[in-house]
Enzyme design. Structure first.
Site, PDB file in Angstrom:
ATOM      1  N   GLU A 197      33.269  49.300  32.315  1.00 21.03           N
ATOM      2  CA  GLU A 197      33.371  47.833  32.401  1.00 21.03           C
ATOM      3  C   GLU A 197      34.613  47.460  33.227  1.00 21.03           C
ATOM      4  O   GLU A 197      34.677  47.770  34.399  1.00 21.03           O
ATOM      5  CB  GLU A 197      33.342  47.231  30.993  1.00 21.03           C
ATOM      6  CG  GLU A 197      31.990  47.505  30.316  1.00 21.03           C
ATOM      7  CD  GLU A 197      31.838  46.856  28.964  1.00 21.03           C
ATOM      8  OE1 GLU A 197      30.963  45.992  28.828  1.00 21.03           O
ATOM      9  OE2 GLU A 197      32.586  47.209  28.029  1.00 21.03           O
TER      10      GLU A 197
HETATM   11  C1  HEC Z   1      28.943  45.586  31.993  1.00 20.01           C
HETATM   12  C2  HEC Z   1      28.385  44.505  31.195  1.00 20.01           C
HETATM   13  C3  HEC Z   1      29.299  43.763  30.238  1.00 20.01           C
HETATM   14  C4  HEC Z   1      30.488  43.110  30.542  1.00 20.01           C
HETATM   15  C5  HEC Z   1      31.224  43.072  31.855  1.00 20.01           C
HETATM   16  C6  HEC Z   1      30.912  42.479  29.317  1.00 20.01           C
HETATM   17  N1  HEC Z   1      29.999  42.724  28.319  1.00 20.01           N
HETATM   18 FE1  HEC Z   1      30.058  41.991  26.451  1.00 20.01          FE
HETATM   19  N2  HEC Z   1      28.554  43.215  25.920  1.00 20.01           N
HETATM   20  C7  HEC Z   1      27.869  44.062  26.769  1.00 20.01           C
HETATM   21  C8  HEC Z   1      27.074  44.988  26.006  1.00 20.01           C
HETATM   22  C9  HEC Z   1      26.189  46.088  26.561  1.00 20.01           C
HETATM   23  C10 HEC Z   1      27.289  44.666  24.645  1.00 20.01           C
HETATM   24  C11 HEC Z   1      26.755  45.429  23.440  1.00 20.01           C
HETATM   25  C12 HEC Z   1      27.554  46.730  23.391  1.00 20.01           C
HETATM   26  C13 HEC Z   1      27.706  47.373  22.045  1.00 20.01           C
HETATM   27  O1  HEC Z   1      27.352  46.763  21.030  1.00 20.01           O
HETATM   28  O2  HEC Z   1      28.231  48.488  21.994  1.00 20.01           O
HETATM   29  C14 HEC Z   1      28.223  43.549  24.633  1.00 20.01           C
HETATM   30  C15 HEC Z   1      28.675  42.908  23.481  1.00 20.01           C
HETATM   31  C16 HEC Z   1      29.519  41.821  23.477  1.00 20.01           C
HETATM   32  C17 HEC Z   1      29.871  41.055  22.304  1.00 20.01           C
HETATM   33  C18 HEC Z   1      29.383  41.310  20.894  1.00 20.01           C
HETATM   34  C19 HEC Z   1      28.316  40.321  20.476  1.00 20.01           C
HETATM   35  C20 HEC Z   1      27.762  40.655  19.127  1.00 20.01           C
HETATM   36  O3  HEC Z   1      26.742  40.068  18.734  1.00 20.01           O
HETATM   37  O4  HEC Z   1      28.303  41.533  18.450  1.00 20.01           O
HETATM   38  C21 HEC Z   1      30.727  40.069  22.715  1.00 20.01           C
HETATM   39  C22 HEC Z   1      31.363  39.003  21.847  1.00 20.01           C
HETATM   40  C23 HEC Z   1      30.925  40.246  24.129  1.00 20.01           C
HETATM   41  N3  HEC Z   1      30.167  41.308  24.563  1.00 20.01           N
HETATM   42  C24 HEC Z   1      31.792  39.489  24.902  1.00 20.01           C
HETATM   43  C25 HEC Z   1      32.241  39.909  26.152  1.00 20.01           C
HETATM   44  C26 HEC Z   1      33.439  39.412  26.809  1.00 20.01           C
HETATM   45  C27 HEC Z   1      34.357  38.350  26.246  1.00 20.01           C
HETATM   46  C28 HEC Z   1      33.537  40.076  28.001  1.00 20.01           C
HETATM   47  C29 HEC Z   1      34.641  39.969  29.028  1.00 20.01           C
HETATM   48  C30 HEC Z   1      35.984  40.254  28.516  1.00 20.01           C
HETATM   49  C31 HEC Z   1      32.374  40.957  28.088  1.00 20.01           C
HETATM   50  N4  HEC Z   1      31.643  40.857  26.933  1.00 20.01           N
HETATM   51  C32 HEC Z   1      32.082  41.743  29.189  1.00 20.01           C
HETATM   52  C33 HEC Z   1      27.939  44.027  28.141  1.00 20.01           C
HETATM   53  C34 HEC Z   1      29.022  43.528  28.849  1.00 20.01           C
END
Ligand code: HEC
Ligand code: HEC
Length: 350
Positions: free
Chosen positions: A145
């Site tokens: 990421e």
């Molecule tokens: C490359 C793609 C990607 C990027 C960039 C990314 N995310 Fe995510 N995000 C995901 C994925 C895939 C998951 C689920 C991963 C897991 O549960 O291990 C996730 C899960 C989450 C969750 C959890 C939601 C839940 O229901 O539990 C949050 C909140 C979130 N992201 C916020 C962010 C924020 C704020 C940023 C920037 C700082 C960000 N994400 C950047 C792909 C991304």
């Protein structure tokens, strides 16, 4: 056959929730009921509650957090923002089995939506982050990421006088990791999808959803879906084993480390294949499904739930009604009903 199905449904409807209630008592976050819920007789007995507007958020922090959420300068190569994977214009996620990420090393799990994320008791499929603030740390350092560090991000943002002014007004120490985390998390807490047809129905508008959707809600409770997917986020507030009535992972094959669920967090054997129950608020918009993104349609994933979480098959007619119910769950973001394709007819004042 029909009698047998009814018996098994009834049994599941009683036995499973009783066991789950105990877990619930231990796991669920207590939510204060909004006055609108108190005003509707019997509503507090329903397993699903309407969403209420977030309280006490500083609108300037929300604005700053949104800017950071969309700013690719947070990532090592200036090419990825939170918004790259969490599309606020559609579903707060993407529609890929799992995101590509940086140099092909992206997350192995399906992207969860950021809408209503502030209501989850833990973040991520395996609940490894305890708060929205903590969740951001994982993104910052993940090589797939942002692949960077807080000192690098802070140094970069300090070169931007606009950010300097905005942070200076809101945070006594200006641009720091804690301030960046706080602003992004505050923005995320504002992402509540209010005023869904289902919430209007719960609050007393009997015409807000179709007869089919009403039947779907009845089935959702009767089959026991609501014992796991409940509360105002229709999930997101307890951990459950995936594969209560069968071994999904043996049937699936390919036992990748990333798919072990909460075991990866605690290292304890009973936590293998335990996941935080996902919210179903936007489920109609967030295909493909499950932590591994392996299931393409809502109908299919409901069949998977019936088999592995409830231990029986659900007839197509009931699946149809369950889908109709799930379709009533998305609310509005900035005045537009999420997933609405009807253009202006679907738009209303926030
Ligand atoms: C490359 C793609 C990607 C990027 C960039 C990314 N995310 Fe995510 N995000 C995901 C994925 C895939 C998951 C689920 C991963 C897991 O549960 O291990 C996730 C899960 C989450 C969750 C959890 C939601 C839940 O229901 O539990 C949050 C909140 C979130 N992201 C916020 C962010 C924020 C704020 C940023 C920037 C700082 C960000 N994400 C950047 C792909 C991304
Ligand atoms: C025993 C608890 C339990 C019961 C009962 C249950 N679920 Fe689930 N549900 C889960 C868990 C845990 C997951 C996450 C599975 C995974 O991917 O690891 C899930 C995932 C889902 C998903 C996919 C969400 C997404 O974003 O990928 C849908 C849709 C769903 N359930 C609907 C239902 C319906 C409809 C019923 C009733 C027929 C039901 N569930 C019954 C625990 C349960």
């Amino acid at each position: 056959m029909r009698r047998l199905a009814a018996f098994r449904r009834g049994r599941a409807g009683v036995v499973i929730p009783a066991a789950l209630l105990l877990m619930l008592a231990a796991e669920a976050t207590a939510h204060k009921l909004p006055p609108s819920v108190e005003a509707v007789p019997g509503l507090h007995h329903e397993p699903i509650q309407p969403l209420s507007p977030p309280e006490g958020l500083d609108p300037d922090k929300v604005r700053l957090g949104e800017r950071l959420f969309l700013d690719p300068r947070l990532s090592r190569d200036n090419d990825m923002a939170c918004g790259s994977c969490h599309d606020l214009g559609s579903n707060g996620a993407d529609n890929l089995p799992h995101p590509k990420g940086r140099t092909g090393a992206g997350p192995a799990l399906n992207t969860l939506t950021v809408f209503n994320g502030g209501l989850n008791h833990r973040q991520f499929w395996d609940g490894r982050a305890n708060s929205l603030e903590e969740q951001i740390d994982f993104v910052v350092t993940n090589p797939g990421e942002f692949a960077t560090s807080w000192p690098e991000i802070v140094a970069r943002l300090r070169q931007d006088p606009d950010y300097g002014r905005a942070f200076g007004r809101l945070y006594p120490d200006g641009i720091t990791a804690a301030a960046i985390r706080d602003a992004i998390a505050t923005f995320e807490r504002s992402l509540v999808t209010l005023d869904s047809p289902f919430d209007r129905f719960l609050l007393g508008d009997a015409e807000a959803i179709s007869a089919e959707a009403k039947e779907g809600y009845r089935l959702f409770k009767d089959y026991g879906c609501a014992s796991c997917h409940q509360g105002s986020n229709v999930g997101g507030n307890l951990f459950m084993k995936f594969g209560v009535f069968g071994d999904y992972f043996a049937d699936r094959g390919d036992a990748t480390q990333a798919y072990q669920g909460r075991f990866n967090v605690t290292g304890k054997d009973p936590d293998r294949y335990v996941f935080r129950v996902p919210s179903l608020r936007l489920a109609v918009l967030t295909a493909p499904y499950l932590h591994d993104g392996s299931v393409k349609t809502l109908e299919q994933v409901i069949r998977v739930m019936a088999k592995y979480q409830l231990g029986y098959a659900i007839p197509d007619r009931d699946i149809h009604c369950l889908v109709a119910f799930l379709q009533t769950l998305p609310g509005k973001y900035r005045g537009r009903r999420l997933g609405a394709t009807g253009g202006d007819a679907e738009r209303a004042a926030p």
